[in-house]
Motif scaffolding. Structure first.
Motif, PDB file in Angstrom:
ATOM      1  N   ILE A   1      65.215  23.340 -38.641  1.00 16.74           N
ATOM      2  CA  ILE A   1      63.868  23.142 -39.181  1.00 16.74           C
ATOM      3  C   ILE A   1      63.486  24.291 -40.112  1.00 16.74           C
ATOM      4  CG2 ILE A   1      61.429  22.899 -38.548  1.00 16.74           C
ATOM      5  CD1 ILE A   1      63.172  20.458 -38.047  1.00 16.74           C
ATOM      6  N   LYS A   2      63.918  25.525 -39.768  1.00 15.09           N
ATOM      7  CA  LYS A   2      63.628  26.660 -40.645  1.00 15.09           C
ATOM      8  C   LYS A   2      64.272  26.454 -42.016  1.00 15.09           C
ATOM      9  CE  LYS A   2      62.997  30.162 -37.038  1.00 15.09           C
ATOM     10  NZ  LYS A   2      63.553  31.411 -36.426  1.00 15.09           N
TER      11      LYS A   2
ATOM     12  N   LEU B   1      62.948  17.084 -34.247  1.00 14.41           N
ATOM     13  CA  LEU B   1      61.764  17.653 -34.892  1.00 14.41           C
ATOM     14  C   LEU B   1      61.672  17.316 -36.374  1.00 14.41           C
ATOM     15  CD1 LEU B   1      61.461  21.245 -33.359  1.00 14.41           C
ATOM     16  CD2 LEU B   1      60.070  19.241 -32.893  1.00 14.41           C
ATOM     17  N   GLN B   2      62.808  16.999 -37.001  1.00 13.34           N
ATOM     18  CA  GLN B   2      62.788  16.782 -38.457  1.00 13.34           C
ATOM     19  C   GLN B   2      61.850  15.654 -38.883  1.00 13.34           C
ATOM     20  OE1 GLN B   2      64.308  14.104 -40.319  1.00 13.34           O
ATOM     21  NE2 GLN B   2      63.777  14.997 -42.303  1.00 13.34           N
ATOM     22  N   PRO B   3      61.797  14.483 -38.158  1.00 16.86           N
ATOM     23  CA  PRO B   3      60.838  13.443 -38.572  1.00 16.86           C
ATOM     24  C   PRO B   3      59.391  13.896 -38.406  1.00 16.86           C
ATOM     25  CG  PRO B   3      62.577  12.504 -37.209  1.00 16.86           C
ATOM     26  CD  PRO B   3      62.719  13.984 -37.108  1.00 16.86           C
ATOM     27  N   ILE B   4      59.124  14.732 -37.380  1.00 17.28           N
ATOM     28  CA  ILE B   4      57.745  15.188 -37.146  1.00 17.28           C
ATOM     29  C   ILE B   4      57.300  16.135 -38.253  1.00 17.28           C
ATOM     30  CG2 ILE B   4      56.203  16.227 -35.466  1.00 17.28           C
ATOM     31  CD1 ILE B   4      57.523  13.615 -34.566  1.00 17.28           C
ATOM     32  N   VAL B   5      58.191  17.107 -38.560  1.00 11.32           N
ATOM     33  CA  VAL B   5      57.845  18.084 -39.605  1.00 11.32           C
ATOM     34  C   VAL B   5      57.751  17.386 -40.960  1.00 11.32           C
ATOM     35  CG1 VAL B   5      58.628  20.174 -40.776  1.00 11.32           C
ATOM     36  CG2 VAL B   5      58.880  19.971 -38.292  1.00 11.32           C
ATOM     37  N   GLU B   6      58.656  16.437 -41.230  1.00  9.67           N
ATOM     38  CA  GLU B   6      58.610  15.721 -42.506  1.00  9.67           C
ATOM     39  C   GLU B   6      57.300  14.949 -42.653  1.00  9.67           C
ATOM     40  OE1 GLU B   6      61.254  12.531 -45.115  1.00  9.67           O
ATOM     41  OE2 GLU B   6      61.977  13.254 -43.177  1.00  9.67           O
TER      42      GLU B   6
ATOM     43  N   ILE C   1      51.559  24.941 -41.447  1.00 13.54           N
ATOM     44  CA  ILE C   1      52.232  24.214 -40.369  1.00 13.54           C
ATOM     45  C   ILE C   1      52.586  25.221 -39.288  1.00 13.54           C
ATOM     46  CG2 ILE C   1      54.235  22.854 -39.701  1.00 13.54           C
ATOM     47  CD1 ILE C   1      54.313  21.699 -42.478  1.00 13.54           C
ATOM     48  N   ARG C   2      52.120  24.949 -38.060  1.00 11.53           N
ATOM     49  CA  ARG C   2      52.382  25.860 -36.949  1.00 11.53           C
ATOM     50  C   ARG C   2      53.247  25.128 -35.929  1.00 11.53           C
ATOM     51  NH1 ARG C   2      47.576  26.450 -34.961  1.00 11.53           N
ATOM     52  NH2 ARG C   2      46.970  28.022 -36.483  1.00 11.53           N
ATOM     53  N   ILE C   3      54.406  25.719 -35.614  1.00 12.16           N
ATOM     54  CA  ILE C   3      55.346  25.152 -34.651  1.00 12.16           C
ATOM     55  C   ILE C   3      55.346  26.048 -33.421  1.00 12.16           C
ATOM     56  CG2 ILE C   3      57.733  24.463 -34.214  1.00 12.16           C
ATOM     57  CD1 ILE C   3      58.031  24.033 -37.224  1.00 12.16           C
ATOM     58  N   SER C   4      54.946  25.470 -32.258  1.00  8.29           N
ATOM     59  CA  SER C   4      54.829  26.231 -31.008  1.00  8.29           C
ATOM     60  C   SER C   4      55.783  25.663 -29.981  1.00  8.29           C
ATOM     61  CB  SER C   4      53.389  26.155 -30.471  1.00  8.29           C
ATOM     62  OG  SER C   4      52.453  26.584 -31.442  1.00  8.29           O
ATOM     63  N   VAL C   5      56.430  26.568 -29.228  1.00  9.76           N
ATOM     64  CA  VAL C   5      57.347  26.183 -28.165  1.00  9.76           C
ATOM     65  C   VAL C   5      56.991  26.994 -26.927  1.00  9.76           C
ATOM     66  CG1 VAL C   5      59.741  26.011 -27.415  1.00  9.76           C
ATOM     67  CG2 VAL C   5      59.168  25.637 -29.824  1.00  9.76           C
ATOM     68  N   TYR C   6      56.691  26.292 -25.796  1.00  4.29           N
ATOM     69  CA  TYR C   6      56.336  26.989 -24.564  1.00  4.29           C
ATOM     70  C   TYR C   6      56.564  26.022 -23.398  1.00  4.29           C
ATOM     71  CZ  TYR C   6      52.012  24.338 -25.137  1.00  4.29           C
ATOM     72  OH  TYR C   6      51.093  23.343 -25.310  1.00  4.29           O
TER      73      TYR C   6
END
Length: 578
Positions: A444-445, A479-484, A500-505
């Motif tokens: 994704i990066k 994640l690619q379809p979501i970010v796209e 765009i903020r991507i959070s992982v927890y």
């Protein structure tokens, strides 16, 4: 050649014949239920009769009270009698006692005038304080019906205590005559404020007879009137008027009730003979019930003899059915006699068990083939999703490379070409269903870096990632379809900078990945239908992402979307934390 089923069945062994016997049993059971209903009906009848009796007697009580009051006021009114007799009684026995020899005849004269003006009075008397009796009788009355002064004085002393307890009020008592009722009341001297004597009169009880003359005692029961001492004043059944008193404790045979009338000065008793009312049909029903009980016993014995031999075989048949229901098709053999319908049922159960076993084998094989086909279809859809590349994205990349090559030179072109090469290379290498979260983040990066070069002043990416979770396994290309979607539908239509903020927890034993952007947002009417087929096609595989997660981890996991049009969109992905 096998005989047909109808030829093998004998009527004496058919279920139809046995159902006839069961029908007879049910008919007898119905008769027993009818007897129970009879007893319940008798209780209901008694309750309803009690209600009707209370209603009728209350009306009669009101009529008696009104009639006695009217009789008293029409014959011996309280105020008029006091004003008429007390002045003479005061002169005869008071402190100003006069020796006028005509006072006593005058007093008797007043009594005779009362008789002449009131036809309802049979005789009237006054007793002064010295117990002197002044008596006047109607001339037409038979000699044996006329009371003596001694009997009047005795009547006064018998009821003196009750009269004294009710000063100024009237009491009613029994008369020696069948057509009369006796009224007694003290006379009050308003001048001296003392009682000057007592008036006693026998009045005709015609008004009481008129109240009961239209009552059918055979239907509603007998009535009786008693005075305060329990002496009978009037009854609708003179011969049996003591029956209620004798049988009042036998509540099953008689319905008995007492009511107070005229402030407790008279009591009305009502008696209904329940046994007489029920006797018309109870004897017949008891006889039928006895015969029915006898037949019931005979049928029970008959049924035991008829079905006793079948009990063992029926238990085997039930056991075989239970085995079939549990999936065990090895059945125990039965020993029904030939021609019995149960024998045919047992044979058909065996055939059914074999057919079920064959069908289950076919279903199991077909289900396995179907699962393999479904898995291949999902795998094909997954690889098809991996191979999707947005033509708009590729066009923008190529246009940017072309523009930068013309303006900036080879270094920038070389950098963009390298990023694009890595992107394609990793996209091709991602052939497995799962990968580490770290590999997905790197993918994704690289993807967002390419977009930053397309829109250098319009895109900013923020990362909030828990490093302890980077080794977790997640579905590839999740994640690619979501970010796209955030880039194409959130950033591009918006004017200005988009974040765009991507959070992982982790949260409650779940791995949570959030993709948030402050782009254009999603209108409310589209958000509610986002996962429907038509709208999902426009969102580049977002429904496919949800289906993949739920296919791999179950319906408790998947994708949730929150959005406010023109403000933000947040996509939340949840996986099991394993």
């Amino acid at each position: 050649m096998m005989e047909s089923a109808k030829e093998r069945i004998r009527f004496g062994k058919t279920l139809y014949f046995k159902m006839i016997a069961v029908t007879a049993l049910l008919g007898l059971t119905f008769l027993v239920a009818l007897i129970c209903i009879y007893h319940v009906t008798c209780k209901w009848f008694k309750t309803e009769l009690t209600y009707q009796s209370d209603t009728l007697t209350e009306q009669i009580c009101r009529n008696v009270d009104i009639s006695l009051t009217e009789l008293m006021e029409g014959t011996i009114p309280l105020t008029a009698t006091n004003q008429r007799l007390t002045p003479m009684l005061r002169t005869v026995t008071g402190p100003d006692k006069a020796d006028d020899p005509f006072l006593k005849p005058r007093l008797r004269k007043q009594l005779e005038e009362m008789l002449s003006t009131n036809y309802d009075i049979n005789w009237v008397s006054v007793i002064d304080r010295s117990d002197t009796v002044y008596l006047a009788c109607r001339d037409g009355r038979p000699r044996e019906g006329r009371p003596s002064e001694e009997s009047v004085l005795k009547l006064f002393y018998d009821n003196k205590e009750d009269v004294s307890h009710r000063p100024g009020n009237t009491i009613w008592t029994r008369s020696a005559s069948d057509d009369g009722i006796v009224l007694m009341r003290y006379l009050f001297d308003e001048t001296t404020m003392r009682f000057s004597g007592c008036v006693i009169a026998e009045l005709k009880n015609t008004v009481l007879k008129e109240i009961f003359q239209d009552i059918d005692c055979s239907k509603v029961g007998n009535f009786a009137l008693y005075d305060i001492n329990g002496n009978l004043l009037f009854t609708t059944n003179e011969r049996d008027h003591l029956k209620a008193v004798v049988h009042r404790e036998k509540k099953d045979n008689y319905l008995y009730a007492e009511y107070q009338v005229s402030r407790g000065r008279i009591k009305i008793a009502h008696e209904v003979d329940l046994k007489a009312k029920n006797s018309r049909f109870s004897d017949l029903l008891y006889f039928v019930s006895f015969i029915g009980l006898f037949i019931f016993v005979l049928i029970i014995i008959f049924l035991w003899l008829m079905f006793g031999n079948m009990a063992g075989n029926l238990r085997i048949l039930l056991s075989n059915i239970t085995r079939v229901s549990r999936g065990d098709f090895k059945l125990e053999s039965t020993s029904f006699s030939k021609g019995d319908q149960m024998d045919l049922i047992s044979e058909h159960i065996s055939q059914m068990a074999g057919n079920i076993q064959s069908l289950m084998d076919q279903i199991s094989s077909a289900k396995e083939i179907q699962q393999q086909n479904e898995y291949k279809l999902l795998e094909f859809q997954y690889h098809e999703l991996q191979a999707q590349i947005n033509p708009h994205f590729l066009f923008n990349i190529l246009q940017s490379i072309h523009g930068i090559a013309q303006i900036n030179g080879d270094k920038q072109v070389s950098r963009l070409i390298g990023l694009l090469a890595r992107f394609f290379r990793r996209n091709i290498e991602r052939s497995k269903n799962t990968c580490t979260l770290n590999a997905e983040m790197e993918y994704i990066k690289n993807y967002t870096e390419l977009y930053k070069n397309i829109y250098p002043d319009r895109l900013e990416v923020e990362w909030e990632v828990d490093d302890l979770l980077l080794d977790m396994m997640v579905p590839s290309c999740i994640l690619q379809p979501i970010v796209e979607n955030s880039l194409v539908h959130g950033m591009e239509p918006k004017i200005g900078l988009c974040t765009i903020r991507i959070s992982v927890y982790s949260e409650e034993e779940r791995l949570v990945i959030k993709v948030w952007d402050n782009g254009l947002g999603i209108p409310g009417e589209k958000l509610s239908t986002l996962f429907e087929s038509n709208e999902a096609k426009k969102r580049i595989g977002i429904k496919n992402v949800k289906d993949r997660i739920q296919l791999m981890y179950g319906p408790d996991y998947g994708v949730w979307i929150e959005s406010e049009y023109l403000h933000y969109t947040e996509v939340r992905l949840e996986f099991p934390l394993v």
